[in-house]
Design an enzyme around this catalytic site. Structure first.
Site, PDB file in Angstrom:
ATOM      1  N   GLU A   1      50.714  23.526  18.427  1.00 45.17           N
ATOM      2  CA  GLU A   1      50.219  22.228  17.602  1.00 45.17           C
ATOM      3  C   GLU A   1      49.755  21.074  18.656  1.00 45.17           C
ATOM      4  OE1 GLU A   1      53.699  21.249  15.538  1.00 45.17           O
ATOM      5  OE2 GLU A   1      53.864  23.250  14.531  1.00 45.17           O
TER       6      GLU A   1
ATOM      7  N   GLY B   1      51.965  22.054  23.188  1.00 50.13           N
ATOM      8  CA  GLY B   1      51.357  23.135  23.827  1.00 50.13           C
ATOM      9  C   GLY B   1      52.100  23.947  24.936  1.00 50.13           C
TER      10      GLY B   1
ATOM     11  N   THR C   1      43.564  31.369  18.184  1.00 47.84           N
ATOM     12  CA  THR C   1      42.542  32.346  18.134  1.00 47.84           C
ATOM     13  C   THR C   1      42.588  33.239  16.790  1.00 47.84           C
ATOM     14  OG1 THR C   1      43.011  32.485  20.544  1.00 47.84           O
ATOM     15  CG2 THR C   1      41.834  34.275  19.512  1.00 47.84           C
TER      16      THR C   1
ATOM     17  N   GLY D   1      23.263  32.988  44.274  1.00 55.62           N
ATOM     18  CA  GLY D   1      22.714  31.718  44.510  1.00 55.62           C
ATOM     19  C   GLY D   1      22.267  30.936  43.167  1.00 55.62           C
TER      20      GLY D   1
ATOM     21  N   GLU E   1      47.949  31.295  26.383  1.00 46.53           N
ATOM     22  CA  GLU E   1      49.252  32.037  26.574  1.00 46.53           C
ATOM     23  C   GLU E   1      50.112  31.789  27.811  1.00 46.53           C
ATOM     24  OE1 GLU E   1      49.592  36.055  25.471  1.00 46.53           O
ATOM     25  OE2 GLU E   1      48.044  36.026  23.872  1.00 46.53           O
TER      26      GLU E   1
HETATM   27  N1  CAA Z   1      62.337  36.460  26.313  1.00 48.15           N
HETATM   28  C1  CAA Z   1      63.184  36.192  25.399  1.00 48.15           C
HETATM   29  N2  CAA Z   1      63.886  34.855  24.911  1.00 48.15           N
HETATM   30  C2  CAA Z   1      63.387  34.040  25.911  1.00 48.15           C
HETATM   31  C3  CAA Z   1      62.592  33.866  26.744  1.00 48.15           C
HETATM   32  C4  CAA Z   1      62.098  35.459  27.151  1.00 48.15           C
HETATM   33  N3  CAA Z   1      61.117  35.529  28.045  1.00 48.15           N
HETATM   34  N4  CAA Z   1      62.230  32.783  27.347  1.00 48.15           N
HETATM   35  C5  CAA Z   1      63.288  31.946  26.766  1.00 48.15           C
HETATM   36  N5  CAA Z   1      63.879  32.778  25.959  1.00 48.15           N
HETATM   37  C6  CAA Z   1      64.894  32.066  24.766  1.00 48.15           C
HETATM   38  C7  CAA Z   1      65.841  31.624  25.695  1.00 48.15           C
HETATM   39  O1  CAA Z   1      67.003  32.489  26.051  1.00 48.15           O
HETATM   40  C8  CAA Z   1      66.491  30.449  24.580  1.00 48.15           C
HETATM   41  O2  CAA Z   1      67.274  31.308  23.689  1.00 48.15           O
HETATM   42  P1  CAA Z   1      68.757  30.695  23.027  1.00 48.15           P
HETATM   43  O3  CAA Z   1      68.306  29.192  22.310  1.00 48.15           O
HETATM   44  O4  CAA Z   1      69.177  31.667  22.452  1.00 48.15           O
HETATM   45  O5  CAA Z   1      69.558  30.179  24.320  1.00 48.15           O
HETATM   46  C9  CAA Z   1      65.280  29.916  23.931  1.00 48.15           C
HETATM   47  O6  CAA Z   1      64.218  30.889  23.976  1.00 48.15           O
HETATM   48  C10 CAA Z   1      64.643  28.682  24.538  1.00 48.15           C
HETATM   49  O7  CAA Z   1      64.420  28.831  25.924  1.00 48.15           O
HETATM   50  P2  CAA Z   1      64.312  27.746  26.703  1.00 48.15           P
HETATM   51  O8  CAA Z   1      65.317  26.749  26.756  1.00 48.15           O
HETATM   52  O9  CAA Z   1      63.722  28.454  28.194  1.00 48.15           O
HETATM   53  O10 CAA Z   1      62.796  26.884  26.260  1.00 48.15           O
HETATM   54  P3  CAA Z   1      61.954  25.766  26.825  1.00 48.15           P
HETATM   55  O11 CAA Z   1      61.696  24.934  25.594  1.00 48.15           O
HETATM   56  O12 CAA Z   1      62.456  25.446  28.072  1.00 48.15           O
HETATM   57  O13 CAA Z   1      60.456  26.536  27.020  1.00 48.15           O
HETATM   58  C11 CAA Z   1      58.510  27.525  28.162  1.00 48.15           C
HETATM   59  C12 CAA Z   1      60.363  27.318  27.988  1.00 48.15           C
HETATM   60  C13 CAA Z   1      58.688  28.805  29.255  1.00 48.15           C
HETATM   61  C14 CAA Z   1      58.180  26.276  28.868  1.00 48.15           C
HETATM   62  C15 CAA Z   1      57.977  27.900  26.922  1.00 48.15           C
HETATM   63  O14 CAA Z   1      57.895  26.642  26.132  1.00 48.15           O
HETATM   64  C16 CAA Z   1      56.771  28.562  27.119  1.00 48.15           C
HETATM   65  O15 CAA Z   1      56.620  29.657  27.466  1.00 48.15           O
HETATM   66  N6  CAA Z   1      55.707  27.591  26.943  1.00 48.15           N
HETATM   67  C17 CAA Z   1      54.430  27.900  27.127  1.00 48.15           C
HETATM   68  C18 CAA Z   1      53.883  28.120  25.597  1.00 48.15           C
HETATM   69  C19 CAA Z   1      52.888  29.223  25.617  1.00 48.15           C
HETATM   70  O16 CAA Z   1      52.455  30.048  26.286  1.00 48.15           O
HETATM   71  N7  CAA Z   1      51.872  29.105  24.627  1.00 48.15           N
HETATM   72  C20 CAA Z   1      50.765  30.157  24.381  1.00 48.15           C
HETATM   73  C21 CAA Z   1      50.188  29.869  22.985  1.00 48.15           C
HETATM   74  S1  CAA Z   1      49.493  31.070  22.163  1.00 48.15           S
HETATM   75  C22 CAA Z   1      48.243  31.469  22.714  1.00 48.15           C
HETATM   76  O17 CAA Z   1      47.778  30.924  23.684  1.00 48.15           O
HETATM   77  C23 CAA Z   1      47.349  32.792  22.156  1.00 48.15           C
HETATM   78  C24 CAA Z   1      46.035  32.675  22.477  1.00 48.15           C
HETATM   79  O18 CAA Z   1      45.342  31.983  21.524  1.00 48.15           O
HETATM   80  C25 CAA Z   1      45.158  33.442  23.242  1.00 48.15           C
END
Ligand code: CAA
Length: 387
Positions: free
Chosen positions: A127, A131, A158, A338, A362
């Site tokens: 949103e 992000g 996408t 170039g 992603e």
């Molecule tokens: N696998 C399974 N579960 C996971 C996980 C994983 N890899 N990573 C986190 N979780 C779970 C955690 O265990 C936790 O679960 P509980 O609530 O049960 O404890 C929950 O998810 C929350 O985890 P965090 O506290 O770690 O979450 P966070 O708010 O700190 O966020 C972050 C972590 C890694 C920063 C995450 O927000 C993130 O990946 N951000 C990037 C977003 C992203 O990649 N967006 C892409 C958009 S889609 C796109 O781009 C498609 C396109 O068009 C090409």
């Protein structure tokens, strides 16, 4: 350790490569110039089974393994990275999570039309103010009888304009503002209104949309996985999706290297082919080495995933390295060509523009480093890891 692809993997790689050379390569420059989404191409890919490469045959897919799918993405992206991202999001961000988390009823109902390419899939998480901090999303799904009423707006989706099925994330627990309290839903195109087509630096043959959902009523049959546990669906999906984006970056870099190498062997300066000069040889050697390194990281992550083993860290490393490598090496390809490299006469300027996004979507490179750091340091608490 066996570095050979299997016979099946080589066949599917060859199929994708031949198709890309015949049907995509000759059109990629025009699609880029005209910002044209090649809708009919995905019908052709579907006929080859490549819209559901790694989906089991019982759900309408080709029944190949995840590494085969990665090989397909590499080949498609080598010809046109916009086609690559369309297939990547459709497959790993929309189809596979329904297979992984869906009930039998959801799998039989929603997966076959996607795997057969009758519908495109989209992944609606991001949103305007959510992000990298995806857990801050504000779209609401308010409890309503035996289902929910969904209201909200999504950005940078996408395939949004052409998708028939959306993996859609909304907050089901209004008391929370973080990743806890989010649920995943399966929505149809009729639940969604596209409000904008994004204009981008590259990937002009793919579509990127803003969309809104206004008062869409959905029943429990649309809830994917458990209520308030949707963030886990999103993160697991992205763990696999990032391997696909890494393969996209690899395909772009490979294409740039191919053009640069051919050019260096033909272009003459100071009475020699420029490939005879060490300055050019060293660039090509670095390109070739970094492409190999990315490929090995990607294949390892894909192998782990298809073994059903954890691949969060390995997928993040593959995506981080491959995307930064693609940005660097597409720039080097321009340098080798170039002045010609800066023009539309050669495709390397398109590769350079297309490569940049792989460091952003992603999960940005900064988020990949955060994911890797959390994994190697054993940090799980958000308060410790996000600073
Ligand atoms: N696998 C399974 N579960 C996971 C996980 C994983 N890899 N990573 C986190 N979780 C779970 C955690 O265990 C936790 O679960 P509980 O609530 O049960 O404890 C929950 O998810 C929350 O985890 P965090 O506290 O770690 O979450 P966070 O708010 O700190 O966020 C972050 C972590 C890694 C920063 C995450 O927000 C993130 O990946 N951000 C990037 C977003 C992203 O990649 N967006 C892409 C958009 S889609 C796109 O781009 C498609 C396109 O068009 C090409």
């Amino acid at each position: 350790m066996d570095f050979e692809l299997t016979q099946d993997q080589r066949e599917i790689q060859g199929l994708a490569r031949d198709f890309a050379r015949a049907e995509i390569d000759p059109n990629a420059a025009a699609w880029d110039r005209d910002h044209a989404f090649p809708r009919e191409l995905f019908g052709q890919l579907a006929e080859l089974g490549l819209m559901g490469t790694c989906v089991p045959e019982e759900y309408g897919g080709a029944g190949a393994d995840f590494l085969s799918y990665v090989l397909v993405l590499e080949e498609l992206s080598r010809a046109d990275a916009g086609v690559g991202v369309t297939v990547a999001v459709h497959t790993s961000a929309a189809t596979l999570p329904i297979l992984a988390f869906g009930t039998d009823e959801q799998k039989s109902r929603f997966v076959p039309p996607l795997a057969r390419g009758e519908q495109l899939g989209a992944f609606a998480l991001t949103e305007a103010e959510a992000g990298s901090d995806a857990g801050a999303l504000r779209t609401r799904a308010d409890s309503d009888g035996d289902g929910w009423t969904i209201d909200g707006a999504k950005q940078w989706i996408t395939n949004g304009r052409y998708a028939g099925t959306f993996l859609f994330f909304a907050r089901t627990d209004p008391q929370t503002e973080t990743a806890r309290g989010i649920s995943a839903f399966i929505l149809d195109a009729e639940h969604v209104r596209v409000t904008r087509d994004e204009k981008k630096l590259g990937l002009n043959s793919s579509v990127t949309n803003d969309l809104v959902v206004e008062g869409a009523k959905v029943g429990r049959d649309r809830l994917l996985h458990e209520e308030n546990r949707g963030f886990r669906v999103a993160m697991t999906t992205l763990d696999g999706g990032r391997i696909g984006i890494a393969a996209q970056a690899l395909g772009i870099a490979q294409a740039a290297y191919d053009v640069a190498r051919d050019y260096a062997l033909q272009r003459r300066a100071f009475g020699h082919r420029i490939a005879d000069f060490q300055a050019i040889q060293q660039k090509l050697a670095d390109m070739s080495m970094e492409i190999d390194a990315a490929r090995l990281l990607i294949y390892r992550a894909a192998w782990l995933k298809q073994q059903g083993r954890r691949h969060t860290e390995e997928g993040a490393k593959a995506k981080l390295f491959a995307s930064e490598m693609a940005r660097r090496q597409t720039g080097e390809a321009i340098q080798i060509l170039g002045g010609y490299g800066y023009t539309k006469e050669f495709p390397v300027e398109r590769y350079y523009r297309d490569a940049k996004i792989t460091e952003i979507y992603e999960g940005t490179s900064e988020i990949q480093r955060l994911v890797i750091a959390r994994s190697i340091l054993g940090l799980t608490e958000r308060s410790l890891a996000v600073r």
